[in-house]
Structures are given as structure tokens and as C-alpha cells.
Design a protein around this motif. Structure first.
Motif, PDB file in Angstrom:
ATOM      1  N   VAL A  93       1.900   4.163  -2.473  1.00 44.33           N
ATOM      2  CA  VAL A  93       2.339   3.935  -3.811  1.00 44.33           C
ATOM      3  C   VAL A  93       3.731   3.375  -3.874  1.00 44.33           C
ATOM      4  O   VAL A  93       4.772   3.923  -3.581  1.00 44.33           O
ATOM      5  N   THR A  94       3.826   2.207  -4.796  1.00 48.53           N
ATOM      6  CA  THR A  94       4.980   1.411  -5.048  1.00 48.53           C
ATOM      7  C   THR A  94       5.646   1.858  -6.245  1.00 48.53           C
ATOM      8  O   THR A  94       6.819   1.887  -6.647  1.00 48.53           O
ATOM      9  N   ILE A  95       4.672   2.399  -7.126  1.00 44.90           N
ATOM     10  CA  ILE A  95       5.091   2.730  -8.737  1.00 44.90           C
ATOM     11  C   ILE A  95       4.009   3.934  -8.970  1.00 44.90           C
ATOM     12  O   ILE A  95       2.954   3.822  -8.791  1.00 44.90           O
ATOM     13  N   SER A  96       4.957   4.820  -9.750  1.00 44.01           N
ATOM     14  CA  SER A  96       4.247   6.099 -10.286  1.00 44.01           C
ATOM     15  C   SER A  96       5.216   6.458 -11.481  1.00 44.01           C
ATOM     16  O   SER A  96       6.047   7.163 -10.991  1.00 44.01           O
ATOM     17  N   GLY A  97       4.679   6.148 -12.789  1.00 44.23           N
ATOM     18  CA  GLY A  97       5.571   6.395 -13.770  1.00 44.23           C
ATOM     19  C   GLY A  97       4.979   5.958 -14.943  1.00 44.23           C
ATOM     20  O   GLY A  97       3.767   6.204 -15.391  1.00 44.23           O
ATOM     21  N   TYR A  98       5.789   5.894 -16.118  1.00 43.70           N
ATOM     22  CA  TYR A  98       5.499   5.647 -17.521  1.00 43.70           C
ATOM     23  C   TYR A  98       6.043   4.187 -17.972  1.00 43.70           C
ATOM     24  O   TYR A  98       6.922   3.987 -17.441  1.00 43.70           O
ATOM     25  N   GLU A  99       4.959   3.364 -18.611  1.00 43.23           N
ATOM     26  CA  GLU A  99       5.332   2.168 -19.203  1.00 43.23           C
ATOM     27  C   GLU A  99       4.581   2.093 -20.559  1.00 43.23           C
ATOM     28  O   GLU A  99       3.502   2.648 -20.878  1.00 43.23           O
TER      29      GLU A  99
END
Length: 208
Positions: free
Chosen positions: A92-98
Motif C-alpha cells: 500500500v503506497t497511498i491510503s487517505g482522502y482526496e
């Protein structure tokens, strides 16, 4: 008395003449030239494209929007809370909000490809987590620019995320035909961890 010419046996042929006769015999006895087939020369069929891994179904549902130059992935629509699974092993290289994606996750796979999952209502993995194919990573939602609950699945053909790929043939090459049912077919088994352990990444935190 008139002498008569004597009759004598012929002598041996000169070497040059003998060589010409032997060459002529070889030509007469040699097989004729091969006739080409109308279809042309046979060629070995190209081997099937080797996929980087055996994929897992990302989510149950129907395809509400397909890939195009205007739409950079596919949308798999279903109810709120439908489990979303990692397509393959990876990090996992990104786990967030956009804002556009809402809750989203990016996974880098060992073959250098990337899968992205958007509009989730809950994320179950963090940055640097190692995931397995078929592992539950999130729950379906409708955050960001979305008109209803669905998974937006996007695929990149390289680790630099600069080459767009249509997710449907990408998955088909790895054994998954869309739409699909998680856990069915010869692909990897479903893994509920870490959700069953109680680990949940906040649906609103941007920890990636």
C-alpha cells in the motif's frame, strides 16, 4: 596388299569428361526444389502474454461505467459497505482522502503495475502495509465526486503511474473476468484480515 586399319578397344575417358558426366548424374538424381506452401512458411504461435500475478476479484457488483479516454477506470456499483479486495499481492503506497476520489487506496504490485481503489466509505489498510491478493482492504462508499456507492478501479501499467491501462483486459489476463464474484473461480482465496481483527483505518483520516 592394302593394309586394313586395326580395331582396338577405346581407351579411358579423359578426366574432364568423366567429371562432367558425374556432375550430370548428380543433377538428374537430386530431388527437385521444395514447393512453398500457399499459406507461407509455418511459424510457431506466439506464447500467451505472461501475467504478473494471478488476480482476485476486486468487488461484487455490476459495471456502471467502462474505461475510456474520458473515464480512467471502471466503476463497479453495489450497496454501501460491499467489501473491496486487493486485486493482487503488493504494498500500500497511498491510503487517505482526496477530494475527487474520496477515500482511496493505491497498491504497487511486484510486476510494477499499480491498482487504485476510490470512493470508499471505509479503509482497512495503511501506507506500507503488505497485502495479499483477495484481502479485504475497504468497504464500498460514495465519497468524493460520486453519484452513488461504487468502486472506481484504476490501473497503471508502470510503477511511475504514467501509463494508463484498461482494467478489464488487465484483469482478464490475470484470470478475472468482469463483472466477478469475490472468492469464485481459480483465483486466490479471500482474506478478511485485517478487518476481522478489529483494525479499521478511519474513514475520514488522511493518513497516507
Amino acid at each position: 596388299m592394302i593394309p586394313t586399319p586395326s580395331r582396338s578397344r577405346p581407351g579411358p575417358l579423359p578426366g574432364r569428361v568423366l567429371g562432367l558426366l558425374l556432375a550430370l548424374a548428380v543433377l538428374l538424381l537430386a530431388p527437385g526444389p521444395a514447393v512453398a506452401s500457399p499459406a507461407g512458411p509455418e511459424t510457431a504461435s506466439a506464447p500467451p502474454r505472461a501475467a504478473g500475478f494471478a488476480a482476485a476479484c476486486p468487488a461484487a457488483g455490476y459495471i456502471s461505467q467502462y474505461y475510456s479516454w474520458e473515464h480512467n477506470g471502471i466503476d463497479v456499483a453495489n450497496d454501501y459497505g460491499t467489501p473491496i479486495h486487493a486485486v493482487g499481492d503488493g504494498e500500500v503506497t497511498i491510503s487517505g482522502y482526496e477530494p475527487g476520489y474520496g477515500q482511496w487506496i493505491r497498491i504497487l504490485h511486484p510486476d510494477g503495475t499499480i491498482t487504485e481503489y476510490g470512493h470508499m466509505y471505509q479503509r482497512d489498510v495503511r501506507v506500507s502495509d503488505r497485502v495479499r491478493a483477495g484481502q479485504q482492504i475497504a468497504l464500498m462508499g460514495s465519497e468524493g465526486q460520486s453519484s452513488g456507492p461504487h468502486l472506481h478501479l484504476r490501473v497503471w501499467g508502470n510503477a511511475g503511474a504514467s501509463v494508463r491501462v484498461d482494467p478489464i483486459p488487465y484483469l482478464a489476463e490475470r484470470g478475472v473476468d468482469m463483472p466477478c464474484t469475490p472468492g469464485s473461480g481459480p483465483g486466490p482465496a479471500l482474506l478478511v484480515y485485517p478487518a476481522e481483527s478489529g483494525r479499521v483505518v478511519s474513514a475520514r483520516s488522511a493518513d497516507g
